[in-house]
Scaffold this active site. Structure first.
Site, PDB file in Angstrom:
ATOM      1  N   LYS A   1       0.843  -1.179  -0.146  1.00 45.31           N
ATOM      2  CA  LYS A   1      -0.011   0.058  -0.122  1.00 45.31           C
ATOM      3  C   LYS A   1       1.053   1.569  -0.272  1.00 45.31           C
ATOM      4  O   LYS A   1       0.573   2.156  -0.767  1.00 45.31           O
ATOM      5  CB  LYS A   1      -0.580   0.096   1.404  1.00 45.31           C
ATOM      6  CG  LYS A   1      -2.042  -0.812   1.068  1.00 45.31           C
ATOM      7  CD  LYS A   1      -2.887  -1.163   2.448  1.00 45.31           C
ATOM      8  CE  LYS A   1      -3.852  -2.403   2.409  1.00 45.31           C
ATOM      9  NZ  LYS A   1      -4.512  -2.871   3.391  1.00 45.31           N
TER      10      LYS A   1
ATOM     11  N   GLN B   1      -5.386  -1.421   9.237  1.00 44.56           N
ATOM     12  CA  GLN B   1      -5.088  -2.843   8.689  1.00 44.56           C
ATOM     13  C   GLN B   1      -5.606  -3.871   9.772  1.00 44.56           C
ATOM     14  O   GLN B   1      -5.411  -3.878  10.987  1.00 44.56           O
ATOM     15  CB  GLN B   1      -3.442  -3.104   8.660  1.00 44.56           C
ATOM     16  CG  GLN B   1      -3.238  -4.427   7.810  1.00 44.56           C
ATOM     17  CD  GLN B   1      -3.872  -4.537   6.491  1.00 44.56           C
ATOM     18  OE1 GLN B   1      -3.782  -3.445   5.870  1.00 44.56           O
ATOM     19  NE2 GLN B   1      -4.038  -5.699   6.161  1.00 44.56           N
TER      20      GLN B   1
ATOM     21  N   ASP C   1     -11.553   2.476   3.661  1.00 50.47           N
ATOM     22  CA  ASP C   1     -11.897   1.165   3.702  1.00 50.47           C
ATOM     23  C   ASP C   1     -13.449   1.022   3.563  1.00 50.47           C
ATOM     24  O   ASP C   1     -13.900  -0.287   3.206  1.00 50.47           O
ATOM     25  CB  ASP C   1     -11.513   0.356   4.988  1.00 50.47           C
ATOM     26  CG  ASP C   1     -10.453  -0.564   4.749  1.00 50.47           C
ATOM     27  OD1 ASP C   1     -10.227  -0.977   3.696  1.00 50.47           O
ATOM     28  OD2 ASP C   1      -9.743  -0.546   5.643  1.00 50.47           O
TER      29      ASP C   1
HETATM   30  N1  GUN Z   1      -7.108  -6.770   5.898  1.00 57.14           N
HETATM   31  C1  GUN Z   1      -7.249  -7.642   4.980  1.00 57.14           C
HETATM   32  N2  GUN Z   1      -7.806  -6.985   4.089  1.00 57.14           N
HETATM   33  C2  GUN Z   1      -8.084  -5.872   4.411  1.00 57.14           C
HETATM   34  C3  GUN Z   1      -8.560  -4.738   4.127  1.00 57.14           C
HETATM   35  O1  GUN Z   1      -9.315  -4.523   2.705  1.00 57.14           O
HETATM   36  N3  GUN Z   1      -9.064  -3.385   4.822  1.00 57.14           N
HETATM   37  C4  GUN Z   1      -8.142  -3.621   5.968  1.00 57.14           C
HETATM   38  N4  GUN Z   1      -7.959  -2.252   6.804  1.00 57.14           N
HETATM   39  N5  GUN Z   1      -7.479  -4.638   6.616  1.00 57.14           N
HETATM   40  C5  GUN Z   1      -7.635  -5.766   5.901  1.00 57.14           C
END
Ligand code: GUN
Length: 296
Positions: free
Chosen positions: A54, A98, A121
């Protein structure tokens, strides 16, 4: 029939290029740089890889990337204080915590502390409610990516029968809401669904998001249907580690009209849509027009 392969990797590169062009324009015309803050708590190896990717993608499109790594022992109060600080920071337009968080932290409490306007998200309860009532919201990245690919392939989705297999809050439910928003006739199927094969076979659009390797086989696919495979399952076959989707690719591709492969389908779209959401949040925060084609 052999299905057209929907190249998510190329599609995601296109989305990132569009985002990058908007970022350049925002800097030149408005003196604004969109910024994304990512919070990583603890040492989960998969989470560390995601966060690293990311960060690299955020920098690559010209956005500011703020990484906040905290020890797994962080208290809930300390984590909430960090969220408050990011909520108040005008350089931060998007916040992502996350998941999963260590067990002593209440994920719902933490997610719902994020300013909904910065919730890239789309997990905040306000955004879930806004999406469910057809109002402007932040939309979860993976289903947004699926919607973009479906719109690109079909043009209009109105009137098509869509079956979403899986009812998670992250993919299945928001995917169903988005398809309903585009006037599909939507069915959500899950582990209790009677005669899953018959239900799937009605689908013009079949989205598999169950997390079970190769569960959807060719016999469950309507000839000519579009199959979107959200699954990412690590399995061992013939003594080798392999990545497979929730769809049995060979048998489904022989029947479908179009299909996303694993890897290289939905996966790359998730980060691309995270960047698109950060751009959208930045435009909204500054009262600017939203980027076309990058929102729901
Ligand atoms: N962990 C796995 N996929 C995701 C996601 O799309 N967003 C977040 N914040 N954590 C994750």
């Amino acid at each position: 029939m052999t299905a057209k392969v929907i190249d998510g990797k190329a599609f995601a590169a296109g989305v990132r290029a569009q985002v990058a062009a908007h970022v350049t324009r925002l800097k030149e015309e408005n003196g604004i740089q969109p910024g994304l803050a990512v919070v990583l708590v603890g040492e989960d190896p998969a989470s560390k890889v995601y966060v690293k990717n990311k960060h690299a993608s955020t920098i690559e499109v010209g956005m500011a990337s703020f990484e906040h790594r905290r020890d797994a022992s962080i208290s809930e109060a300390e984590l909430l204080a960090l969220i408050d600080q990011l909520n108040a920071d005008p350089k931060v337009h998007g916040i992502l915590v996350q998941l999963p968080l260590p067990g002593h932290l209440n994920s719902e409490l933490v997610i719902n502390r994020i300013d909904p306007a910065k919730d890239v998200d789309g997990f905040h309860i306000s955004n879930v409610g806004l999406l469910g009532t057809g109002q402007k919201s932040m939309v979860p990245c993976t289903p947004l990516g699926c919607l973009m690919m479906l719109r690109d392939h079909h043009g209009k989705l109105a009137g098509l029968n869509a079956v979403v297999v899986g009812r998670s809050n992250i993919v299945g439910k928001p995917m169903a809401q988005l398809l309903l928003g585009d006037s599909c006739t939507v069915t959500i199927a899950h582990s209790w669904t009677k005669d899953l094969a018959e239900v799937c076979k009605r689908a013009d659009i079949l989205v598999a998001a169950v997390g079970r390797p190769e569960m959807i086989t060719g016999e469950m696919v309507r000839p000519g249907a579009t199959v979107i495979d959200v699954g990412i399952n690590r399995i061992e076959r013939d003594g080798k580690a392999k990545l497979v989707g929730d769809v049995h690719y060979e048998s489904a591709a022989a029947v479908a009209g179009a299909i996303t492969p694993v890897p290289g389908g939905v996966g790359p779209m998730t980060i691309a849509c995270l960047l698109a959401n950060t751009l959208t949040a930045c435009c909204r925060a500054n009262g600017l027009a939203e980027p076309e084609g990058l929102t729901a």
